[in-house]
Each structure stands twice: as C-alpha cells, then as structure tokens.
Design an enzyme around this catalytic site. Structure first.
Site, mmCIF file in Angstrom:
data_model
loop_
_atom_site.group_PDB
_atom_site.id
_atom_site.type_symbol
_atom_site.label_atom_id
_atom_site.label_comp_id
_atom_site.label_asym_id
_atom_site.label_seq_id
_atom_site.Cartn_x
_atom_site.Cartn_y
_atom_site.Cartn_z
ATOM 1 N N ARG A 144 0.856 -1.182 0.000
ATOM 2 C CA ARG A 144 0.000 0.000 0.000
ATOM 3 C C ARG A 144 0.893 1.234 0.000
ATOM 4 N NH1 ARG A 144 -3.532 -2.666 -1.440
ATOM 5 N NH2 ARG A 144 -5.623 -2.964 -0.606
ATOM 6 N N GLU A 163 -3.779 7.175 -4.797
ATOM 7 C CA GLU A 163 -4.203 6.579 -6.079
ATOM 8 C C GLU A 163 -5.533 7.174 -6.531
ATOM 9 O OE1 GLU A 163 -4.172 2.299 -5.796
ATOM 10 O OE2 GLU A 163 -2.094 2.293 -5.124
ATOM 11 N N HIS A 179 -1.176 -0.216 -9.893
ATOM 12 C CA HIS A 179 -1.811 -1.170 -8.963
ATOM 13 C C HIS A 179 -2.279 -2.447 -9.691
ATOM 14 C CE1 HIS A 179 -3.991 -1.414 -4.843
ATOM 15 N NE2 HIS A 179 -3.777 -2.633 -5.312
#
Ligand code: 8YV
Length: 328
Positions: free
Chosen positions: A243, A272, A290
């Site tokens: 993360r 993000e 991602h």
C-alpha cells in the site's frame, strides 16, 4: 415458502463468471459503469443492501457506516487489504467484514519479483530506447544495471506474500532478511534461509533491496518515513506492492531526485490514482498502476471467495475470511 434472497450490492464490474454466479445465488445490484462510487452513492448502497461488496476504490468510513440501513449485516470486501473499510466502526455496529486472503499471494509475489528485477536491470529504460528508435547498437559500457544474485533483500512484513517473495528471491540468489512484528517459527525461517531483524532501522541500513509486504494500518502509516528512508544505502532500491501509505512517497521522490537512492519499483501509491509528478519524471523508477493481483485467475478466485463468504454468512455460519479489529 422460499427464503428471500439477500440484496448484494457490488460497487465495481467483476469478471462475468463471478457476476453470473452471484446473480444465480443472490438478488444483485451490479456495477455497469465500472467507476468508483461517490460517497453519496456509497451511502445509498449501504442504506438498502443486505450485503455490500466494495473494492479498494471505495472508502467505507465511519460517515458512510453511520448511515447504514438495518439490513446491512455483511461487508464482503473484494480484496485482501481492508484499509478502505473502518473495521472498528463496522464491528461496533454489528456488521461483519470479510476479505479475500490467499488467492492473490502468488500473483502479487510475481509482480514484486518483476519489479525487483526490472529496476536494477533497467528494463523499462531499455524498452523506451527501442520504442523511441534510439538504439544505435551494443556497447560494453552502455545500459549497465546492477546484479541481483548475491544481493540482500529486506522484506518488511513476512506474511503470505512476503514469504512467497522470499521463495522467488532465494531462487534468484538473493539472501533473505525480514522484519516482522513477530519472529517466524524456526522451520519457516530455515525454509527461506531467512534472517530476522528485530530492529527495522538496523535492517534498512544493511539491505540492497527493500520490499514492503505489510498491510496499511494506523500503525504502519509512513512506516518508511523520511527518517527511515535516509537510513538506506545510497545504492539501495525500494519496491512496494503493498500500500502506498506505508511509504512517505514525497520523501522517496525527493531522495530519488537528489540521487540519494538508486531506484524504486512501485505498484501502489499514496493517493491513487494520482502519482507524484517527481516520480513520473524520474528515470530511476518503474511505476505500475496497482496491477499486483491483476490476473483473470486471481480475480475469479477473489470473486469465489466473496461468494463463499456471503453464502456461509447467509446460511448462519461464521464466514471463513472474517476480519476482526484485533487482527489489524
Ligand atoms: C486488489 C489489493 O486488486 O487485495 C488487495 O489488497 O491490493 C489488490 O491487489 C484490490 O484490493 C481489490 O479491491
């Protein structure tokens, strides 16, 4: 009389196979547009649903949960990380939370290994040279990267994914080091030929590559802070497929710009889908949007886990992947 099927609201488009199965089993409200829901749309979803199936792009915070209707009893997250959900508040309100562990371990570890190879070996830079038609022929001193074999890999968070990365890295001749809240049993350390570092600071100062595999929790926010990043060797690389929030992205970008770190491979970002412009400009990085768990097999397995969790819960049993606040 047949029991009424639960209303399952799914926030994003899932693989056809998963949606078809869901339609067979539940009353469903699926996503046709496949875009993140606004907070207002999420509120509307939790007001009416019996079960909510969110993803990493939905923020199920205390504000959203405070508006949940009486029917909402389960949040079956389509994803492993649950940092998008306020699990404490959900649990306090009697709402069960589940996730999809295990099924994205190997895919995420593959992507991590790809970044561990790609950054020191300058793979993205090589691709650009060909694409821009700038290759003028081989030279013994051109495009030199760094050897992977014999380097020290420091894994932060030696859970399922951390261990799957260790297995791969060992095969590439790296020595395995790890920092974890709890030391692993001796047989697991032996299997990975892994050295435990109680002190993260001390481990950071001695590694060639650092790879992050811990969840994002209040305790791991900016675990790799500006201070800790400065402990790394100037020749070290940082890889993050966990993360973005675990790493101080601004501090990392500044250090890369100043040449205080060799490079970074990032699949996740702090805000993000925004990516720090300094990182985008840097030629020391490989950046991915991602994609760590983005395989069709993985997404179908995740969907099956979600369905099993919903079905088990609706049948009055404890779902296999229940997440409790104490686990975070
Ligand atoms: C998923 C992930 O794609 O599962 C996770 O924790 O980070 C991703 O790989 C995403 O979370 C889906 O919600």
């Amino acid at each position: 009389m047949a029991r009424k099927k639960p209303l399952v609201v799914v926030t994003r488009k899932l693989p056809d196979m998963v949606e078809t199965r869901m339609r067979e089993l539940f009353e469903t409200r699926l996503s046709h547009e496949d875009r993140p829901l606004t907070q207002a749309e999420l509120v509307e979803a939790v007001r009416t649903a019996d079960v909510l199936v969110p993803t990493v792009t939905d923020r199920i915070d205390a504000g959203v949960l405070s508006q949940a209707g009486p029917n909402l009893r389960l949040i079956a997250n389509f994803g492993n990380g649950v940092d998008n959900i306020d699990v404490d508040t959900a649990t306090a309100r009697g709402i069960t939370v589940t996730n999809t562990p295990g099924v994205l371990t190997e895919d995420t570890a593959d992507m991590t290994m790809a970044l561990i190879l790609a950054v020191p070996r300058r793979i993205a830079q090589g691709i650009k040279v060909i694409e821009r038609e700038e290759w003028h022929g081989w030279s013994p001193t051109w495009m030199l990267g760094h050897r992977i074999w014999g380097k020290r890999l420091g894994i932060i968070g030696m859970g399922r994914i951390g261990q799957a990365v260790a297995r791969r890295a060992l095969a590439f001749g790296m020595s395995i080091h790890y920092h974890n809240r709890r030391r692993l049993p001796a047989e697991i350390e032996e299997k990975h030929e892994a050295t435990w570092w109680e002190s993260l600071d001390q481990m950071l100062a001695r590694m060639d590559v650092i790879s992050i595999h811990c969840p994002h929790t209040p305790g791991t926010y900016h675990l790799l802070s500006a201070r800790r990043l400065k402990l790394l060797k100037k020749e070290a690389y940082v890889v993050n497929t966990a993360r973005g929030e675990v790493l101080d992205e601004n501090a990392l970008a500044r250090m890369l710009e100043a040449g205080e770190l060799a490079g970074a491979g990032l699949d996740v970002f702090e805000h993000e889908p925004a990516v720090n412009p300094k990182l985008v400009k840097s030629d020391r990085v490989v950046l991915l949007p991602h994609m760590g768990s983005a395989t069709i097999e993985g997404r179908i397995d995740m969907g099956e886990k979600v369905i099993i969790n919903i079905k088990t819960f609706m049948d009055g049993h404890r779902p296999p992947d229940r997440v409790l606040p104490s686990m975070l």
